[in-house]
Design a protein around this motif. Structure first.
Motif, PDB file in Angstrom:
ATOM      1  N   LYS A  20       0.840  -1.198   0.000  1.00 27.90           N
ATOM      2  CA  LYS A  20       0.000   0.000   0.000  1.00 27.90           C
ATOM      3  C   LYS A  20       0.874   1.246   0.000  1.00 27.90           C
ATOM      4  O   LYS A  20       0.620   2.193  -0.731  1.00 27.90           O
ATOM      5  N   ASN A  23       2.395   1.698  -3.376  1.00 31.21           N
ATOM      6  CA  ASN A  23       1.384   2.200  -4.299  1.00 31.21           C
ATOM      7  C   ASN A  23       1.116   3.686  -4.058  1.00 31.21           C
ATOM      8  O   ASN A  23       1.022   4.483  -4.999  1.00 31.21           O
ATOM      9  N   ASP A  24       1.014   4.068  -2.772  1.00 34.38           N
ATOM     10  CA  ASP A  24       0.800   5.477  -2.434  1.00 34.38           C
ATOM     11  C   ASP A  24       1.922   6.344  -2.993  1.00 34.38           C
ATOM     12  O   ASP A  24       1.681   7.411  -3.546  1.00 34.38           O
ATOM     13  N   ILE A  70      -7.583   7.204 -11.411  1.00 36.50           N
ATOM     14  CA  ILE A  70      -7.452   7.552  -9.991  1.00 36.50           C
ATOM     15  C   ILE A  70      -8.523   8.584  -9.669  1.00 36.50           C
ATOM     16  O   ILE A  70      -8.544   9.660 -10.257  1.00 36.50           O
ATOM     17  N   ASN A  71      -9.443   8.248  -8.769  1.00 36.69           N
ATOM     18  CA  ASN A  71     -10.451   9.270  -8.486  1.00 36.69           C
ATOM     19  C   ASN A  71      -9.903  10.313  -7.513  1.00 36.69           C
ATOM     20  O   ASN A  71      -8.911  10.092  -6.819  1.00 36.69           O
ATOM     21  N   GLU A  74      -9.442   9.566  -3.837  1.00 28.52           N
ATOM     22  CA  GLU A  74      -8.277   8.707  -3.572  1.00 28.52           C
ATOM     23  C   GLU A  74      -6.983   9.516  -3.618  1.00 28.52           C
ATOM     24  O   GLU A  74      -6.087   9.366  -2.786  1.00 28.52           O
ATOM     25  N   MET A  75      -6.931  10.385  -4.613  1.00 31.55           N
ATOM     26  CA  MET A  75      -5.756  11.231  -4.761  1.00 31.55           C
ATOM     27  C   MET A  75      -5.548  12.124  -3.533  1.00 31.55           C
ATOM     28  O   MET A  75      -4.426  12.290  -3.044  1.00 31.55           O
ATOM     29  N   GLU A  77      -6.674  11.469  -0.509  1.00 29.11           N
ATOM     30  CA  GLU A  77      -6.323  10.621   0.632  1.00 29.11           C
ATOM     31  C   GLU A  77      -4.833  10.265   0.625  1.00 29.11           C
ATOM     32  O   GLU A  77      -4.155  10.365   1.651  1.00 29.11           O
ATOM     33  N   VAL A  78      -4.343   9.893  -0.561  1.00 24.50           N
ATOM     34  CA  VAL A  78      -2.919   9.568  -0.666  1.00 24.50           C
ATOM     35  C   VAL A  78      -2.081  10.791  -0.296  1.00 24.50           C
ATOM     36  O   VAL A  78      -1.123  10.702   0.478  1.00 24.50           O
ATOM     37  N   ASN A  81      -1.955  11.185   3.339  1.00 29.62           N
ATOM     38  CA  ASN A  81      -1.128  10.153   3.985  1.00 29.62           C
ATOM     39  C   ASN A  81       0.366  10.448   3.897  1.00 29.62           C
ATOM     40  O   ASN A  81       1.107  10.152   4.818  1.00 29.62           O
TER      41      ASN A  81
END
Ligand code: C2E
Ligand code: MG
Ligand code: MG
Ligand code: MG
Length: 288
Positions: A20, A23-24, A70-71, A74-75, A77-78, A81
Motif C-alpha cells: 500500500k 502504491n501510495d 485515480i479518483n 483517492e488522490m 487521501e494519498v 497520507n
C-alpha cells in the motif's frame, strides 16, 4: 495471559501495508509531476438560490485528466497520507485565484469555494500562502470560501479553532462540508466559526421521507437562527427540490441544475442562468 502472535498473519498484513505504501508513493510521484507541470485543473459547480433563481456561488473541484483511473477522493487521501496535501491545496488556490481574476476582468464576480484538508489547518503554511496570494490579487479574500470536511476527526481542535479564526479575520468564509456524516457535526458547528453548512448528499437522497425531512428542517431552522447559511448538496431531482423548498432550504447544489463545469462553460451557464435579482423562466428551474 497473552495470546501467541500468528507470524503468518503478521507477515501477510505487513506485506499488504508495504505494498500500500509503495502504491501510495507511486501515485504521489504522479501527483507531484502533475502539480509541477500544471496538469491539474478545476471545474466549477454552481450553487443556486432557488428563491431568487440565481447563481450565488460555485464550488471548485479538482480534476486530473491524465489519470482518469485515480479518483479525486483517492488522490486526496494519498496526498494526506504522505504529507503532500498542502502542496495540492496551494496549487488549487493559485488556479482558483487566477481564474477569479480573469472572470473579474470579464465582469463576472462570484464567490468560489475550495475544499481543503483538516491537515492544512495544523500549521501556517496554507495561511501564509493565502496572505501572500491575496496581497497581489485584485480578488478580495471575502470572495473565497474554504470548505472543511468533518469526515475526519480533528485531533487538535484548539489549534484548528485558532487557525479558522485567523482565516476568518483575513476575510475568508468557512463552510462545514458533508454535514451530518461525521461524529462531531453539532460540536463543530458550535465550536468553530462556521458561516455555512452543507448538508451531505446522503440526507438529500431521502429528503422526501418524513424523518429525513424533519431532520433537515431542524438543521435549517437552527442554522438560520444562528446566522448560518445552509446548502443542500447532491440534489438530483425536481421532487427533491420541491421538498427542500417546502422546508425553506433555498441554496441548492446538484446535478439537477448542472454537472461541475469547466471555466468557459461555467461562464456561459452564469450568463444564461441569470445572476439577475428577478425570477426568470429557466429550463431547469422549478420556481418559475
Ligand atoms: P465534496 O467537497 O463533498 O464535493 C461534492 C462532490 O459531490 C463532488 O464530487 C461533486 O461532483 C459531487 N456532486 C455534487 N452534486 C452531485 C449530484 O447531484 N449527484 C452526484 N452523484 N454527485 C454530486 P467530486 O468532484 O468527485 O469530489 C469528491 C470529493 O473529493 C469532494 O467532495 C472533496 O471532498 C474532494 N475534493 C475534490 N476536489 C478537491 C480539492 O481541490 N481539494 C480537496 N482537499 N478535496 C477535493
Ligand atoms: Mg466540498
Ligand atoms: Mg460535500
Ligand atoms: Mg462529499
Amino acid at each position: 495471559t497473552q495470546s501467541k502472535i500468528d507470524h503468518r498473519t503478521v507477515s501477510i498484513y505487513d506485506s499488504k501495508i508495504t505494498s500500500k505504501i509503495k502504491n501510495d508513493y507511486c501515485i504521489l510521484n504522479n501527483i507531484r509531476e502533475a502539480v509541477e507541470k500544471n496538469e491539474l485543473r478545476l471545474v466549477y459547480h454552481p450553487k443556486i438560490d432557488i428563491v431568487k433563481n440565481r447563481i450565488v456561488g460555485a464550488e471548485a473541484l479538482l480534476r486530473w485528466d491524465n489519470h482518469k483511473n485515480i479518483n479525486i477522493a483517492e488522490m486526496i487521501e494519498v496526498s494526506e497520507n504522505v504529507g503532500y496535501i498542502t502542496d495540492i491545496s496551494k496549487a488549487v488556490i493559485d488556479i482558483v485565484i487566477k481564474q477569479m481574476e480573469e472572470w473579474k476582468k470579464e465582469g463576472m464576480e462570484i464567490k468560489v469555494a475550495i475544499n481543503i484538508s483538516p491537515l492544512d489547518l495544523m500549521n501556517d503554511v496554507l495561511y501564509d500562502h493565502l496572505v501572500e496570494r491575496f496581497k497581489k490579487s485584485t480578488v478580495k479574500p471575502e470572495m473565497l470560501e474554504l470548505e472543511i470536511t468533518e469526515r475526519n476527526t480533528y485531533r487538535e481542535e484548539d489549534k484548528v479553532l485558532d487557525m479558522l479564526n485567523k482565516l476568518k479575520k483575513l476575510g475568508l468564509g468557512i463552510t462545514m462540508d458533508d454535514f451530518g456524516t461525521g461524529f462531531n457535526s453539532l460540536k463543530y458547528i458550535l465550536k468553530f466559526p462556521i458561516d455555512t453548512i452543507k448538508i451531505d448528499k446522503y440526507f438529500i437522497d431521502t429528503v422526501e421521507d418524513n424523518n429525513t425531512k424533519n431532520v433537515i428542517e431542524g438543521i435549517n431552522n437552527t442554522a438560520r437562527q444562528t446566522g448560518m447559511v445552509v446548502i443542500a448538496e447532491g440534489v438530483e431531482t425536481k421532487s427533491q427540490i420541491q421538498a427542500l423548498e417546502n422546508i425553506g432550504c433555498r441554496i441548492i447544489q446538484g446535478y439537477y441544475f448542472s454537472k461541475p463545469l469547466n471555466p468557459e462553460s461555467f461562464k456561459e451557464y452564469y450568463n444564461e442562468y441569470g445572476h439577475s435579482e428577478t425570477k426568470t423562466e429557466n429550463a431547469n428551474c422549478v420556481l418559475s
